[in-house]
Design an enzyme around this catalytic site. Sequence first.
Site, short mmCIF file in Angstrom:
data_model
loop_
_atom_site.label_atom_id
_atom_site.label_comp_id
_atom_site.label_asym_id
_atom_site.label_seq_id
_atom_site.Cartn_x
_atom_site.Cartn_y
_atom_site.Cartn_z
N SER A 8 0.84 -1.20 0.00
CA SER A 8 0.00 0.00 0.00
C SER A 8 0.87 1.25 0.00
O SER A 8 1.66 1.46 0.93
CB SER A 8 -0.91 0.00 1.23
N HIS A 33 -1.09 -1.28 -4.26
CA HIS A 33 -2.37 -1.07 -3.59
C HIS A 33 -2.56 0.43 -3.35
O HIS A 33 -1.72 1.08 -2.70
CB HIS A 33 -2.38 -1.83 -2.26
N ASP A 35 -5.02 3.28 -1.79
CA ASP A 35 -6.13 3.49 -0.85
C ASP A 35 -6.79 4.84 -1.08
O ASP A 35 -6.23 5.88 -0.73
CB ASP A 35 -5.61 3.41 0.59
N MET A 37 -9.56 7.36 0.00
CA MET A 37 -10.43 7.64 1.16
C MET A 37 -11.12 8.99 0.97
O MET A 37 -10.48 9.95 0.53
CB MET A 37 -9.59 7.67 2.44
N HIS A 66 -8.42 0.37 -3.94
CA HIS A 66 -9.33 0.10 -2.83
C HIS A 66 -10.09 1.38 -2.50
O HIS A 66 -9.51 2.33 -1.98
CB HIS A 66 -8.49 -0.41 -1.63
N MET A 68 -12.49 3.54 -0.44
CA MET A 68 -13.16 3.73 0.85
C MET A 68 -13.99 5.00 0.71
O MET A 68 -13.66 6.05 1.27
CB MET A 68 -12.12 3.85 1.97
N MET A 137 -10.92 -7.03 5.22
CA MET A 137 -10.13 -6.09 6.03
C MET A 137 -9.72 -6.79 7.32
O MET A 137 -10.55 -7.35 8.03
CB MET A 137 -10.94 -4.84 6.37
N ASP A 175 -6.14 -7.16 3.99
CA ASP A 175 -5.59 -5.80 4.06
C ASP A 175 -5.59 -5.28 5.49
O ASP A 175 -6.65 -5.14 6.10
CB ASP A 175 -6.44 -4.90 3.16
#
Length: 216
Positions: A8, A33, A35, A37, A66, A68, A137, A175
């Site tokens: 990540s 990866h 992330d 958000m 990913h 979120m 998760m 993750d």
Amino acid sequence: MTKLVSPSILAGDFVNMERSVRSLKEWGADLVHCDVMDGVYVKNLTFGMPMIKAIKGISELPLDVHLMIIKPERYVEEFCKCGASYVTFHPEVSEDPLGALKTIKANGVKAGIVLNPNVPFEDWAHLLPECDVLLVMSVYAGLGGQKFIPETLDTVRKAKAYIAENNLSTLIEIDGGVGEKNAEEVRNAGVDILVAGSAVYKSDDPARTIRIIRGE
Ligand code: DX5
Ligand code: ZN
């Protein structure tokens, strides 16, 4: 199948993201990866489409995005067009999770749902036939560097059994809090793709850490 390691970039250097991304290839990682958000589904804000596009421009490795974010169906197609190879999202904040999965796949991208530790596998198992990947998760989404929650491996085992019973080819990804010490246990539970942020970027020898996490 051979296990894949997806470091990540949340744990990378945000002032020198190009170096942080290029290093992953040199260290032998399999995926990158990313992330995303939104400050609503989770407290943190990270980055969005422009960043994914920029990373795609310099990364030789596939991007594992990913999301979120709430109502991910608003953006999944754009993330696909930015060059993601995998797009995963949290289904409980989607108004149309099945539609979102189908959109991602229609764009030639691998699609999946993400289950936070408090989201029961049983509530979403019916979507597995549409998922190329299930992301479990092993911490609560929102922050890097948290402690691995061992009970989340029960979800991995349940998912593994469901996938076998229904003859599916869905991969299982994990993750949060994964590192050299728990990677073996994680692999043995049936995980195919291991995300690791701090364990890789904070390592004195990231290439070695990636090999250990992959089980070599
Ligand atoms: C948490 C993120 C993770 C995180 C992993 O919300 O989804 O991808 O960056 O970082 P580590 O491996 O440090 O727990
Ligand atoms: Zn993540």
